[in-house]
Scaffold this motif. Structure first.
Motif, PDB file in Angstrom:
ATOM      1  N   GLY A   1       0.816  -1.216   0.000  1.00 31.36           N
ATOM      2  CA  GLY A   1       0.000   0.000   0.000  1.00 31.36           C
ATOM      3  C   GLY A   1       0.843   1.255   0.000  1.00 31.36           C
ATOM      4  N   GLY A   2       2.119   1.118  -0.357  1.00 32.82           N
ATOM      5  CA  GLY A   2       3.044   2.237  -0.258  1.00 32.82           C
ATOM      6  C   GLY A   2       2.730   3.402  -1.167  1.00 32.82           C
ATOM      7  N   SER A   3       2.043   3.157  -2.283  1.00 36.29           N
ATOM      8  CA  SER A   3       1.688   4.278  -3.165  1.00 36.29           C
ATOM      9  C   SER A   3       0.657   5.192  -2.508  1.00 36.29           C
ATOM     10  N   ASP A   4      -0.303   4.600  -1.778  1.00 36.75           N
ATOM     11  CA  ASP A   4      -1.238   5.423  -1.005  1.00 36.75           C
ATOM     12  C   ASP A   4      -0.479   6.249   0.026  1.00 36.75           C
ATOM     13  N   THR A   5       0.493   5.606   0.675  1.00 37.26           N
ATOM     14  CA  THR A   5       1.291   6.311   1.686  1.00 37.26           C
ATOM     15  C   THR A   5       2.054   7.465   1.057  1.00 37.26           C
ATOM     16  N   THR A   6       2.663   7.221  -0.105  1.00 34.62           N
ATOM     17  CA  THR A   6       3.375   8.286  -0.815  1.00 34.62           C
ATOM     18  C   THR A   6       2.448   9.465  -1.072  1.00 34.62           C
ATOM     19  N   ALA A   7       1.245   9.180  -1.556  1.00 31.09           N
ATOM     20  CA  ALA A   7       0.326  10.247  -1.944  1.00 31.09           C
ATOM     21  C   ALA A   7      -0.116  11.084  -0.752  1.00 31.09           C
ATOM     22  N   VAL A   8      -0.549  10.434   0.330  1.00 35.14           N
ATOM     23  CA  VAL A   8      -1.049  11.197   1.476  1.00 35.14           C
ATOM     24  C   VAL A   8       0.104  11.913   2.180  1.00 35.14           C
ATOM     25  N   MET A   9       1.259  11.276   2.253  1.00 36.86           N
ATOM     26  CA  MET A   9       2.431  11.917   2.833  1.00 36.86           C
ATOM     27  C   MET A   9       2.795  13.188   2.059  1.00 36.86           C
ATOM     28  N   LEU A  10       2.862  13.082   0.725  1.00 34.60           N
ATOM     29  CA  LEU A  10       3.191  14.259  -0.078  1.00 34.60           C
ATOM     30  C   LEU A  10       2.082  15.292   0.006  1.00 34.60           C
ATOM     31  N   GLY A  11       0.825  14.826   0.084  1.00 34.86           N
ATOM     32  CA  GLY A  11      -0.275  15.778   0.247  1.00 34.86           C
ATOM     33  C   GLY A  11      -0.095  16.631   1.482  1.00 34.86           C
ATOM     34  N   ARG A  12       0.336  16.012   2.552  1.00 31.67           N
ATOM     35  CA  ARG A  12       0.544  16.746   3.802  1.00 31.67           C
ATOM     36  C   ARG A  12       1.763  17.654   3.720  1.00 31.67           C
ATOM     37  N   TYR A  13       2.882  17.122   3.251  1.00 26.72           N
ATOM     38  CA  TYR A  13       4.126  17.884   3.285  1.00 26.72           C
ATOM     39  C   TYR A  13       4.231  18.905   2.157  1.00 26.72           C
ATOM     40  N   MET A  14       3.432  18.730   1.090  1.00 27.92           N
ATOM     41  CA  MET A  14       3.409  19.714   0.007  1.00 27.92           C
ATOM     42  C   MET A  14       2.281  20.724   0.190  1.00 27.92           C
ATOM     43  N   ARG A  15       1.605  20.650   1.354  1.00 29.29           N
ATOM     44  CA  ARG A  15       0.521  21.572   1.700  1.00 29.29           C
ATOM     45  C   ARG A  15      -0.576  21.574   0.631  1.00 29.29           C
ATOM     46  N   ALA A  16      -0.958  20.374   0.216  1.00 24.29           N
ATOM     47  CA  ALA A  16      -2.024  20.232  -0.776  1.00 24.29           C
ATOM     48  C   ALA A  16      -3.385  20.480  -0.134  1.00 24.29           C
ATOM     49  N   ASP A  17      -4.346  20.849  -0.972  1.00 26.45           N
ATOM     50  CA  ASP A  17      -5.720  20.986  -0.502  1.00 26.45           C
ATOM     51  C   ASP A  17      -6.408  19.627  -0.440  1.00 26.45           C
ATOM     52  N   GLU A  18      -6.008  18.731  -1.348  1.00 24.86           N
ATOM     53  CA  GLU A  18      -6.712  17.455  -1.433  1.00 24.86           C
ATOM     54  C   GLU A  18      -5.810  16.389  -2.037  1.00 24.86           C
ATOM     55  N   VAL A  19      -6.002  15.167  -1.554  1.00 23.11           N
ATOM     56  CA  VAL A  19      -5.398  13.990  -2.166  1.00 23.11           C
ATOM     57  C   VAL A  19      -6.533  13.166  -2.752  1.00 23.11           C
ATOM     58  N   VAL A  20      -6.397  12.810  -4.025  1.00 24.97           N
ATOM     59  CA  VAL A  20      -7.406  11.999  -4.692  1.00 24.97           C
ATOM     60  C   VAL A  20      -6.804  10.633  -4.999  1.00 24.97           C
ATOM     61  N   ILE A  21      -7.406   9.592  -4.435  1.00 25.02           N
ATOM     62  CA  ILE A  21      -6.969   8.227  -4.683  1.00 25.02           C
ATOM     63  C   ILE A  21      -7.843   7.661  -5.798  1.00 25.02           C
ATOM     64  N   VAL A  22      -7.252   7.444  -6.970  1.00 28.21           N
ATOM     65  CA  VAL A  22      -7.990   6.929  -8.122  1.00 28.21           C
ATOM     66  C   VAL A  22      -7.790   5.422  -8.173  1.00 28.21           C
ATOM     67  N   THR A  23      -8.890   4.687  -8.105  1.00 32.43           N
ATOM     68  CA  THR A  23      -8.784   3.237  -7.985  1.00 32.43           C
ATOM     69  C   THR A  23      -9.903   2.570  -8.765  1.00 32.43           C
ATOM     70  N   ASP A  24     -10.119   1.263  -8.518  1.00 29.02           N
ATOM     71  CA  ASP A  24     -11.102   0.515  -9.296  1.00 29.02           C
ATOM     72  C   ASP A  24     -12.418   0.342  -8.549  1.00 29.02           C
ATOM     73  N   VAL A  25     -12.642   1.164  -7.516  1.00 28.78           N
ATOM     74  CA  VAL A  25     -13.928   1.164  -6.824  1.00 28.78           C
ATOM     75  C   VAL A  25     -14.473   2.591  -6.826  1.00 28.78           C
ATOM     76  N   GLU A  26     -15.779   2.720  -6.630  1.00 27.80           N
ATOM     77  CA  GLU A  26     -16.419   4.032  -6.703  1.00 27.80           C
ATOM     78  C   GLU A  26     -16.221   4.853  -5.440  1.00 27.80           C
ATOM     79  N   GLY A  27     -15.471   4.341  -4.518  1.00 27.36           N
ATOM     80  CA  GLY A  27     -15.272   4.960  -3.218  1.00 27.36           C
ATOM     81  C   GLY A  27     -15.467   3.892  -2.163  1.00 27.36           C
ATOM     82  N   VAL A  28     -15.757   4.309  -0.949  1.00 27.41           N
ATOM     83  CA  VAL A  28     -16.086   3.357   0.105  1.00 27.41           C
ATOM     84  C   VAL A  28     -17.544   2.956  -0.077  1.00 27.41           C
ATOM     85  N   MET A  29     -17.814   1.648  -0.107  1.00 24.94           N
ATOM     86  CA  MET A  29     -19.157   1.148  -0.335  1.00 24.94           C
ATOM     87  C   MET A  29     -19.768   0.649   0.975  1.00 24.94           C
TER      88      MET A  29
END
Length: 392
Positions: free
Chosen positions: A149-177
């Motif tokens: 799951g390290g790619s998710d970790t990379t994304a949220v970590m960079l979202g926090r440290y790059m002062r992003a407004d949002e992290v979008v996880i694009v995957t094969d589900v419509e979200g949490v079901m």
């Protein structure tokens, strides 16, 4: 907005899906947003590479080999964006802009990673960095990994440290079901969910966002999960709210411990429901439940203990599989809650060992993915609380 968009392996699993990803990124850039991309290996490339290592390879060689999946993905996406007139650059371990650094223990070097992520954020204007997910680099320049799951970790970590407004996880589900759509009928998307709810689901089999990633989310960072077919990075899916709070809490009022014993309770369908329903009908709240091979224990407020005992005793008399009920008063509960608990090996031992060494008897320990509840005698509550606070 400043957005970190992470594309999972399934969302990059073919040329058509890479085109979809590039279209959604280009649309967000053209709408005036700053975008950084984190890319997983295409399809099941990482698993295939690992399966092909049928020899005794050391950790460094294994990391180099499996990195080829992510290295390919970022080059494909960078080229697809270029074909759409979007200036992009791929960022991988060894490149000057690489942000994720680990120490000698393989743990993220937070300060150095923050510094590098800030530098990457300062260069977002006019260019889209496409960063390899899952991978890291130590201070010697060697490739390391962030685990499953390290790619998710990379994304949220960079979202926090790059002062992003949002992290979008694009995957094969419509979200949490509401349930697994492959198993249950009528499963629908959950528009909003808290990090604590999702963390518990993730550690019990829900493969939506890696639990390790959620520990990097703070209260100011939005994280959303969207389907790769959705096409719009900025709408839809499930919004993940809040952040993990480390909390040590002690109930102000004493509890009573009611234990119902019976032969083969574990093989008696519906017995827990029947006992719980009796308490529910009387408006008695259940603080916690623990079950054993031949017993079920209910923790309730001590003020309702006598009433509860009579209700459960009636059930014992009516059910031949049940033998007896007993009540133990003056029980205290101390709860430790924190998003980091599942990532701390030996956390239960860290809690119970110093309590045991202090000569305090533990009535029960009840755990979930993000919390541990310790039940002790009421007279031992203050000492137990102090021990737990010292540890955490």
């Amino acid at each position: 907005m400043r957005v970190i968009a992470k594309f999972g392996g399934t969302s990059l699993g073919s040329g058509d899906r890479i085109n979809r990803a590039a279209d959604s990124i280009a649309a967000a850039v053209e709408a005036g947003h700053e975008i950084a991309v984190v890319a997983s290996a295409m399809g099941s490339t990482t698993d295939e590479l690992l399966d092909d290592i049928e020899f005794d390879a050391d950790d460094r060689d294994r990391a180099e080999i499996v990195s080829m999946g992510e290295r390919t993905s970022v080059r494909m996406l960078k080229a697809a964006l270029g074909a759409r007139g979007i200036e992009a650059m791929f960022v991988e371990p060894g490149s000057e802009a690489w942000p994720v650094i680990t120490n000698d223990l393989g743990e993220v070097d937070v300060e150095e990673t923050k510094r590098r992520a800030t530098a990457l954020a300062n260069d977002l204007e006019g260019v889209v960095p496409v960063v390899t997910g899952f991978l890291a680099q130590n201070h010697d320049g060697e490739i390391t990994t962030l685990g499953r799951g390290g790619s998710d970790t990379t994304a949220v970590m960079l979202g926090r440290y790059m002062r992003a407004d949002e992290v979008v996880i694009v995957t094969d589900v419509e979200g949490v079901m509401t349930g697994d759509p492959h198993v249950v009928e009528g499963a629908r998307n959950v528009g909003r969910i808290t990090v604590d709810e999702l963390r518990n689901l993730s550690f019990r089999g829900a493969e939506v966002v890696a639990p390790s990633a959620l520990s990097y989310k703070d209260g100011t960072l939005d994280v959303r999960v969207v389907h790769y077919q959705h096409g719009d990075l900025l709408t839809g899916g499930t919004l993940i709210e809040g952040q993990f709070q480390n909390l040590i809490d002690m109930e102000d009022e004493s509890l009573a411990c009611l234990t119902v014993a019976g032969r083969a309770i574990r093989n008696s369908p519906g017995i827990l429901a029947e006992l719980s329903q009796a308490l529910r009908d009387a408006g008695i709240n259940i603080d916690a439940v623990a079950s054993g091979m031949d017993s079920i224990t209910f923790y309730i407020g001590e003020s309702r203990a006598e009433e509860a005992e009579n209700l459960l005793h009636a059930k014992v008399v009516d059910d031949q599989t049940l033998s007896s009920i007993t009540v133990d008063d003056d029980v205290a509960v101390i709860r430790v809650t924190g998003g980091e608990l599942p990532n701390r090996p030996g956390v239960i031992l860290d809690i119970v060992q110093p309590i045991s060494e202090a000569g305090i008897n533990i009535h029960d320990v009840i755990t979930s993915a993000t919390s541990v509840a310790i039940f002790v005698a009421w007279e031992d509550r203050e000492e137990t609380l102090e021990i737990v606070q010292d540890e955490f």
